[in-house]
Design a protein around this motif. Structure first.
Motif, PDB file in Angstrom:
ATOM      1  N   ALA A 151       0.834  -1.207   0.000  1.00 34.41           N
ATOM      2  CA  ALA A 151       0.000   0.000   0.000  1.00 34.41           C
ATOM      3  C   ALA A 151       0.868   1.255   0.000  1.00 34.41           C
ATOM      4  CB  ALA A 151      -0.930  -0.019   1.216  1.00 34.41           C
ATOM      5  N   ILE A 152       2.014   1.196   0.702  1.00 34.17           N
ATOM      6  CA  ILE A 152       2.936   2.345   0.685  1.00 34.17           C
ATOM      7  C   ILE A 152       3.407   2.589  -0.744  1.00 34.17           C
ATOM      8  CG2 ILE A 152       5.236   3.164   1.404  1.00 34.17           C
ATOM      9  CD1 ILE A 152       4.774   1.703   4.075  1.00 34.17           C
ATOM     10  N   LYS A 153       3.729   1.507  -1.439  1.00 37.49           N
ATOM     11  CA  LYS A 153       4.199   1.632  -2.831  1.00 37.49           C
ATOM     12  C   LYS A 153       3.131   2.285  -3.708  1.00 37.49           C
ATOM     13  CE  LYS A 153       7.395  -2.288  -2.838  1.00 37.49           C
ATOM     14  NZ  LYS A 153       7.494  -3.719  -3.180  1.00 37.49           N
ATOM     15  N   GLY A 158       6.743   8.558  -6.232  1.00 39.38           N
ATOM     16  CA  GLY A 158       7.964   7.897  -6.667  1.00 39.38           C
ATOM     17  C   GLY A 158       9.254   8.338  -6.014  1.00 39.38           C
ATOM     18  N   LYS A 159       9.516   9.638  -6.040  1.00 39.93           N
ATOM     19  CA  LYS A 159      10.844  10.073  -5.588  1.00 39.93           C
ATOM     20  C   LYS A 159      11.025   9.948  -4.066  1.00 39.93           C
ATOM     21  CE  LYS A 159       9.651  15.004  -5.780  1.00 39.93           C
ATOM     22  NZ  LYS A 159      10.074  16.338  -6.143  1.00 39.93           N
ATOM     23  N   TYR A 160       9.915   9.829  -3.336  1.00 34.59           N
ATOM     24  CA  TYR A 160      10.028   9.666  -1.882  1.00 34.59           C
ATOM     25  C   TYR A 160       9.921   8.210  -1.462  1.00 34.59           C
ATOM     26  CZ  TYR A 160       8.927  14.640  -2.154  1.00 34.59           C
ATOM     27  OH  TYR A 160       8.944  15.957  -2.473  1.00 34.59           O
ATOM     28  N   LYS A 163      12.987   6.160   0.368  1.00 35.57           N
ATOM     29  CA  LYS A 163      13.212   6.618   1.735  1.00 35.57           C
ATOM     30  C   LYS A 163      12.076   6.164   2.655  1.00 35.57           C
ATOM     31  CE  LYS A 163      17.102   8.910   1.944  1.00 35.57           C
ATOM     32  NZ  LYS A 163      18.160   8.340   2.782  1.00 35.57           N
ATOM     33  N   ASN A 164      10.885   6.186   2.101  1.00 39.80           N
ATOM     34  CA  ASN A 164       9.736   5.783   2.917  1.00 39.80           C
ATOM     35  C   ASN A 164       9.780   4.293   3.241  1.00 39.80           C
ATOM     36  OD1 ASN A 164       7.354   7.777   3.597  1.00 39.80           O
ATOM     37  ND2 ASN A 164       8.347   8.507   1.718  1.00 39.80           N
ATOM     38  N   LEU A 165      10.177   3.499   2.270  1.00 42.32           N
ATOM     39  CA  LEU A 165      10.267   2.049   2.514  1.00 42.32           C
ATOM     40  C   LEU A 165      11.362   1.761   3.548  1.00 42.32           C
ATOM     41  CD1 LEU A 165       9.723   0.616  -1.085  1.00 42.32           C
ATOM     42  CD2 LEU A 165       8.134   0.573   0.856  1.00 42.32           C
TER      43      LEU A 165
END
Lengths: 178, 281, 375
Positions: A151-153, A158-160, A163-165
């Motif tokens: 769901a995060i994906k 895209g560009k964040y 880092k978020n993962l």
């Protein structure tokens, strides 16, 4: 079984995005029923930001959280105002940086360096929501970390995303360490 | 010939009109019909919309798509029609109360967004249908049933209002100069944007009788002639001399793309973007 | 294959509107309905539709009526204070029989009230907000899925009966998100077109049945529409017989079709001794209450009209004959209770519980009230 999660913080901490990610994880990837509601106010920034999720394999009738299984408290107000309603065997995940006054005897309470981890890993306060999702995914058996990651994906631009993962994985580690 | 034109567009079975003897509204309607003929659109491509009041009875007599709406709201209804039928000529007729009081907000915003609608204002300075109450264009000191001691408020200048709000065609004439009025309405309909034609017209019964003009149509028509001054002549007059007068002529006539056409451009842009995306995939 | 999506109630309105064939929206910003306008401003031009934010609520109601006359399916959305302002031209649409869909996302009132909190305080305004006699169709969803489904139904009913239809949502339903199954195909109803040449066409011709066809502008049919009482041609008339017959036709097109228009959900009512009457979001609370009470052995179910107006008279009378007590629960200070009593007080007892503080009343509180009343 009805399962309730409540996320509370201040405007700007990404509470709304975190709840959208959880909704998508449970509702689309896990195929469960869910209702996501929020407390709305007139102020767009800085005020209380509250999201509620009711998750169930069965039909959900009453739409609001009553006694959360999990409360995420990202501010002192969040802990003060919402802590009491959490189930006796439920859990309060609180941020060390913002929640300073708490009852250390409370068996439900688990303190985490959420904000600090966000700053260390991503270098941005806003990532606190994804760190929190990692911790929550590790501790809440109703959640599947893989679904939350998917769901995060879907929902993080895209560009964040990388880092978020990374922040999410760090959160998972933090949660698993408890 | 002119009678033939009028007959072509009138719903003759709806005659006579509700308008009183000496009322100027029929003259404006005549100009409007000749303008429609000059514009040359099929009757099926014209919508005539009105609000409430004496002037707003006009659509009932005209054989096009006619819509008699609520007080002040004609422009709003017309906006919906024009948005979905950009090829239609959409004309709104309204009184001074309809336009500048209860419908004032719709009027200025249609002007601002340059909505491709032609607004013909039947400006007689009084609420005629409800029995002679004071209106936003009642002259200073004039008498009305709700101004028994004389109007204490200054009148709205509908031309200035339209100019300030951004209308792209703004003109004023009167029922005393009919050939000019025909010409202005045609130009207004042709303009690709919001057009306003403010028409000074007499109301002998509700206004004239209370303001020393009596109900005599000729005296009221004479008054219209006296209170209207062509732009050129006005330029040579002092402020004192111009008090209580309405200046006539064309005040703005510019080309500027109206909202509907901008929207159509947007749709085409989105369509192209979708097609390009499709080709890439 | 239906597509499963998580969307809010307001976005469900926007998506369903597009699906139902809506191609024009005019509105004015107001909480908690603005997401409908925001979504449609983005989506409509991609479907050949058009969006306009008008200068006020009165204008947006007027604009959708004008657009509907061109044959387009139209929508406007608002909340409490804006709904008050829309009443003027909503009355016009009822009188002139113009299909329009109006969404009112209820918030606390009166006046500015509680802009960001829920209520059910517009039940009677939806019914009687305009002056004059009239029938109106009002639908109330209890979930995001039902918001989607009833929005499509609202368009279909508006087209079928040539009338305004109100979708009465509330802040909770409009802002909450739930999974929704978006169907590939839905039933779509389009308004009847004239079956006679222009010279024989009358827009209010009672000989064509209760719902005479409405010819779209620009198709060669030129006619007159007015908010004045009118005859079959659409021209003003104050002839008592004509006024009476046209009024009766306009009322009867709804009254004589209540079986088609009314939809009711019955939840665990089979063999129930008691019933909760609930609408919209309260229906969800009522069902949870029933689940809780049944565990304690209380034989109770829920009666929830999805169609609030025309009121499900026949269905509520049937219920009244079967149960010993009906509990009316509403988020106001006593509105629909009057209508329920009107139909069932001859047959059964009616108890009322409610308030309008902006929050839903929790199931345990309703349960406690019911238990107190049946012991």
């Amino acid at each position: 079984m009805r399962h309730e999660i409540q996320l509370v913080g201040k405007g700007g901490q990404g509470v709304r995005l975190a709840s959208s990610i959880l909704s998508r994880a449970c509702g689309i990837y896990d195929g469960k029923n869910l209702v996501e509601t929020h407390l709305y106010g007139a102020a767009a920034r800085g005020g209380l930001s509250e999201s509620e999720l009711v998750i169930s394999g069965e039909e959900i009738y009453y739409v609001k959280v009553q006694n959360p299984d999990f409360l995420v408290a990202l501010s002192q107000d969040a802990y003060d105002e919402y802590g009491a309603a959490v189930k006796d065997d439920g859990m309060i995940i609180a941020d060390e940086f913002y929640v300073k006054n708490y009852n250390a005897e409370d068996k439900r309470l688990a303190m985490f360096p959420l904000t600090r981890t966000a700053l260390d890993v991503v270098g941005a306060l806003i990532a606190v929501n994804v760190v929190t999702l990692g911790v929550l995914s590790a501790l809440d058996p109703e959640l599947s970390p893989e679904s939350v990651r998917s769901a995060i994906k879907d929902l993080v631009a895209g560009k964040y995303l990388d880092k978020n993962l990374e922040a999410f994985d760090k959160g998972l580690e933090l949660g698993e360490s408890k | 010939m002119k009678t033939e034109i009028v007959k072509k567009y009138l719903r003759l079975d709806k005659m006579p009109t509700v308008w009183c003897p000496g009322c100027g509204h029929g003259i404006i309607m005549g100009s409007l019909l000749r303008a429609l003929e000059l514009r040359g659109r099929s009757k099926n491509d014209i919508a005539l919309v009105s609000g409430i009041g004496c002037s707003s009875r006009t659509p009932g007599y005209v054989d096009v798509h006619t819509l008699h709406t609520t007080h002040g709201r004609a422009i709003a209804f017309a906006t919906g029609i024009k948005m979905m039928k950009p090829d239609m000529s959409v004309i709104v007729v309204m009184g001074d109360g309809d336009c500048a009081a209860i419908g004032g907000n719709h009027f200025i915003h249609a002007a601002r967004r340059n909505m491709d609608i032609t607004a013909v204002v039947y400006n007689n300075g009084i609420y005629g249908m409800t029995g002679g109450q004071v209106s936003p264009t009642t002259p200073y000191d004039a008498f009305a049933t709700t101004a028994p001691y004389g109007q204490m408020e200054p009148p709205f200048d509908i031309v200035e209002l339209a100019l300030g709000a951004g209308a792209t065609y703004v003109a004023r004439s009167s029922v005393h100069n009919v050939p000019k009025l025909d010409e202005l309405i045609v130009k207004g309909i042709k303009n690709n944007g919001f057009s306003v034609i403010d028409v000074i017209t007499p109301c002998p019964i509700a206004y004239g009788r209370r303001n020393k003009l009596t109900a005599d149509p000729m005296k009221n028509m004479q008054w219209v002639k006296e209170v209207t001054v062509p732009r050129k002549k006005a330029e040579e007059m002092s402020e004192e001399e111009l008090r209580g007068k309405w200046i006539t002529g064309v005040f703005r006539d510019v080309e500027h793309v109206g909202l509907v056409n901008l929207y159509i451009e947007l749709e085409e842009k989105l369509k192209r973007a979708k097609e390009n995306k499709g080709e890439e995939a | 294959m239906a597509k499963r999506k998580i969307i809010s109630g307001n976005h469900a309105v926007a998506e369903a509107a597009i699906k139902a064939g809506c191609r024009f929206f005019a509105g004015y910003p107001i909480t908690p309905s603005s997401e409908i306008a925001e979504k449609l401003s983005e989506v409509l031009p991609k479907y050949g539709g058009r969006f306009i934010q008008m200068e006020d609520e009165l204008a947006s109601m007027g604009a959708v009526i004008g657009a509907s006359l061109t044959g387009a399916k139209v929508l406007t959305a608002t909340s409490g204070p804006g709904f008050s302002l829309k009443q003027e031209n909503l009355g016009f649409a009822i009188m002139a029989e113009i299909p329009v869909v109006v969404v009112n996302v209820q918030r606390g009132g009166p006046s500015t009230g509680l802009p960001t909190f829920t209520s059910q305080q517009d039940l009677m305004q939806a019914r009687w907000g305009r002056h004059g006699d009239q029938e109106i169709i009002v639908l109330m969803p209890d979930s995001v899925q039902e918001t989607y489904d009833l929005t499509i139904r609202a368009f279909n009913l508006a087209e079928k009966y040539r009338t305004p239809v109100i979708l009465l949502s509330d802040e909770v339903i409009s802002h909450m998100s739930e999974p929704v199954d978006i169907p590939d195909e839905v039933e779509i109803v389009d308004r009847a077109k004239p079956d006679v040449p222009p010279e024989e066409y009358y827009p209010f011709d009672s000989s064509k049945g209760l719902v005479p066809p409405l010819a779209p502008y620009g198709t060669g049919y030129r006619y007159h529409i007015t908010g004045l009482n009118h005859d079959k041609t659409g021209f003003p008339s104050n002839d008592p017989e004509i006024v009476h017959n046209q009024m009766l036709r306009k009322l009867n097109k709804i009254r004589k079709n209540t079986d088609d228009i009314v939809e009711v959900e019955e939840f665990k009512l089979k063999g129930a001794k008691y019933a909760i009457f609930a609408l919209g979001s309260v229906g969800r609370t009522a069902k949870q209450t029933v689940i809780n009470l049944r565990k304690e052995g209380v034989p109770i179910g829920v009666f929830r009209p999805k169609t609030l107006w025309p009121f499900p008279e026949k269905e509520i009378i049937e219920l009244g004959k079967k149960v010993e007590k009906i509990f009316v629960i509403e988020l106001n200070y006593g509105q629909i209770i009057g209508e329920v009593e009107r139909w069932v007080s001859k047959y059964t007892e009616v108890e009322w519980y409610g308030r309008a503080t902006g929050r839903l009343i929790p199931p345990r509180e309703i349960g406690a009230f019911i238990k107190e009343k049946i012991e």
